[in-house]
Design an enzyme around this catalytic site. Structure first.
Site, PDB file in Angstrom:
ATOM      1  N   SER A  39      15.379  21.972 -16.157  1.00 39.37           N
ATOM      2  CA  SER A  39      14.192  22.788 -16.383  1.00 39.37           C
ATOM      3  C   SER A  39      14.612  24.112 -17.003  1.00 39.37           C
ATOM      4  CB  SER A  39      13.491  23.035 -15.044  1.00 39.37           C
ATOM      5  OG  SER A  39      12.736  24.226 -15.093  1.00 39.37           O
TER       6      SER A  39
ATOM      7  N   LYS B  73      16.736  22.214 -10.989  1.00 39.99           N
ATOM      8  CA  LYS B  73      16.062  20.946 -11.271  1.00 39.99           C
ATOM      9  C   LYS B  73      16.912  19.921 -12.010  1.00 39.99           C
ATOM     10  CE  LYS B  73      11.806  20.443 -11.308  1.00 39.99           C
ATOM     11  NZ  LYS B  73      11.034  19.501 -10.506  1.00 39.99           N
TER      12      LYS B  73
ATOM     13  N   HIS C 158       0.832  -1.215   0.000  1.00 41.14           N
ATOM     14  CA  HIS C 158       0.000   0.000   0.000  1.00 41.14           C
ATOM     15  C   HIS C 158       0.868   1.268   0.000  1.00 41.14           C
ATOM     16  CE1 HIS C 158      -3.295  -2.739   1.286  1.00 41.14           C
ATOM     17  NE2 HIS C 158      -2.324  -3.274   1.998  1.00 41.14           N
TER      18      HIS C 158
ATOM     19  N   GLU D 259      10.041   8.708 -16.712  1.00 44.07           N
ATOM     20  CA  GLU D 259       8.706   9.299 -16.922  1.00 44.07           C
ATOM     21  C   GLU D 259       8.203   9.024 -18.333  1.00 44.07           C
ATOM     22  OE1 GLU D 259       8.112  13.474 -15.190  1.00 44.07           O
ATOM     23  OE2 GLU D 259      10.280  13.210 -15.165  1.00 44.07           O
TER      24      GLU D 259
END
Ligand code: ARG
Length: 460
Positions: A278, A284, A157, A291
């Site tokens: 970024s 970043k 979970h 992804e």
């Protein structure tokens, strides 16, 4: 205007838009090598059975070989008016060698030709995919070995559950991918069967020798039924379904990598070579590769649905619908190969933040089960032990401390059977080492599993 090989029964030209609409040459030209290989084998078989002379076969062989080189050099003039890869090549052959070129299509149809081309193409791609998949599995196994003793929290979970070793976690991914590999190898058997000889749908009146052609092309078997041979694309659906499952697995791996790379987890880092920045936030470093692989999973699922729907309710035998099989199939293969390649290159660059993993593994009373198991060994029924430890955990939550911070006196208020040993029981190492059986997370088991995995990889 280019004359179409089927123009005989027509008196009016094809509508210009219909010509473009029905053409597949813009995408099926990528099959040219397989198309030419299939044609050469077909011509050689025709000469073998006496339908073509040896001289005619040689002319065809030379002509097709030249065309193959022209295409490879990007000197071939593809024509939409000639519809597809087959008629483009055949027309060019006739332009090169004259009337003998017009004999190549004897005893054959584009229907068995395309079914053969796709199978040859897929067989080749399956072997490339298998190589990349093996490379990824090897990379994961190597990191698993390096991190066989590294402790991390195991989750259910997405809540801290029990400590595990990072090596064990990586081996779970390997098992998923090993099943994918088995699916791929199984699918190859059904891909590698030869439709050629089915002609348009019913077979041909020439004395063809299908065994001879199959041997030339390296097919393991010959399609038994001509109608089925030109019609079904279940092998492509199977390959795409394998790809969808594999992408599903890669998306799970991706999701975990993305989580672990976040500041909140900080379990791993990846080499700069596999991350991007970024345009506005200078600090970043984004995990674009996992992804993107996670995102690309969706298009492969889409291709599977496309192909299933393409075949749904199709009457026997060949229907033009089948021309729509190529783009989803090509994109599936490209997406899958790209994803596997980038993962196989990226995985070895994983650096593990062992201290962060360890701190995380300690949080959330992850060795509470070990305490319950310890009480069971002292003679308490598991359900009762569960209840006792639950109460101790509740006490710790109230007191804002860990289980191992309790004094022996306090422990004994929960059960008088608890002795000094409890502190060893509650350690992370004690917990993982205790799970010492086939399939368990103990480092010694992880090492044994790696050994077996390497052997399995070599065997298949
Ligand atoms: N371009 C076609 C395809 O991809 C080749 C077979 C065409 N056959 C036909 N009878 N029109 O399926």
């Amino acid at each position: 205007m280019t004359e179409k090989p089927w123009s005989g029964r027509f008196t009016a030209p094809t509508d210009a838009f219909v010509e473009a609409f029905t053409a597949s040459v813009n995408f099926d030209q990528r099959l040219y090598e397989y198309d030419i290989t299939g044609s050469i084998a077909h011509a050689r078989m025709l000469a073998h059975v006496g339908v073509l002379s040896e001289t005619e076969y040689k002319q065809i062989l030379e002509g097709l070989t030249e065309i193959k080189e022209e295409i490879a050099r990007d000197e071939f003039n593809w024509s939409v008016a000639l519809e597809d890869v087959h008629m483009n090549i055949e027309t060019q052959l006739t332009q090169k060698i004259g009337v003998v070129g017009k004999k190549l299509h004897t005893g054959r149809s584009r229907n068995d030709q395309i079914a053969t081309d796709i199978r040859l193409y897929l067989r080749h791609e399956i072997d490339l995919i298998d190589t990349e998949l093996t490379r990824l599995l090897t990379a994961l196994t190597d990191v698993a070995e390096r991190e066989a003793d590294t402790i991390m929290p195991g989750f259910t979970h997405l809540q801290n559950a029990q400590p595990i070793t990072f090596g064990h976690h990586l081996l779970a991914w390997c098992e998923m991918l090993m099943r994918d590999r088995a699916r791929l190898q199984d699918c190859r058997k059904r891909v590698n069967t030869m439709p050629l000889g089915a002609a348009a749908l019913a077979g041909t009146s020439y004395p063809i020798d299908r065994h001879y052609t199959a041997q030339l092309l390296g097919f393991d078997s010959i399609a038994e039924n001509s109608l089925d041979a030109v019609s079904d694309r279940d092998f492509a659906i199977e390959l795409t379904s394998f790809a969808a499952i594999l992408m599903m697995h890669l998306s799970r791996v991706s999701e975990e990598l993305v989580l672990w790379l976040s500041a909140q987890f900080h379990f791993i880092t990846l080499s700069d070579a596999f991350c991007t920045g970024s345009s506005i936030m200078p600090q970043k470093k984004n995990p674009d590769v996992p992804e993107l692989v996670r995102g690309k999973t969706g298009r492969v699922y889409g291709h599977l649905i496309s192909l299933l729907t393409l075949m749904k309710s199709q009457p026997l035998a060949y229907n033009k619908d089948n021309q729509e099989d190529k783009e989803p199939l090509f994109d599936t293969i490209d997406t899958l190969k790209g994803s596997l390649r980038v993962f196989a290159d990226m995985i070895p660059t994983i650096q593990v933040q062992r201290e962060s993993m360890r701190i995380a593994a300690k949080a959330g009373f992850t060795t509470a089960t070990d305490l319950a198991d310890y009480l069971v060994r002292k003679g308490i029924a598991f359900r009762e032990a569960h209840e006792i430890v639950g109460k101790a955990v509740h006490h710790c939550i109230e007191a804002n401390c860990d289980l191992d911070a309790l004094s022996l006196d306090t422990f004994q208020r929960f059960s008088p059977l608890i002795d000094d040993e409890v502190y060893e029981i509650l350690t992370l190492e004690g917990s993982v080492n205790a799970r010492n059986h086939l399939g368990g997370t103990a480092p010694s088991q992880v090492r044994a599993a790696i050994q077996r995995l390497r052997e399995r990889l070599l065997m298949s």
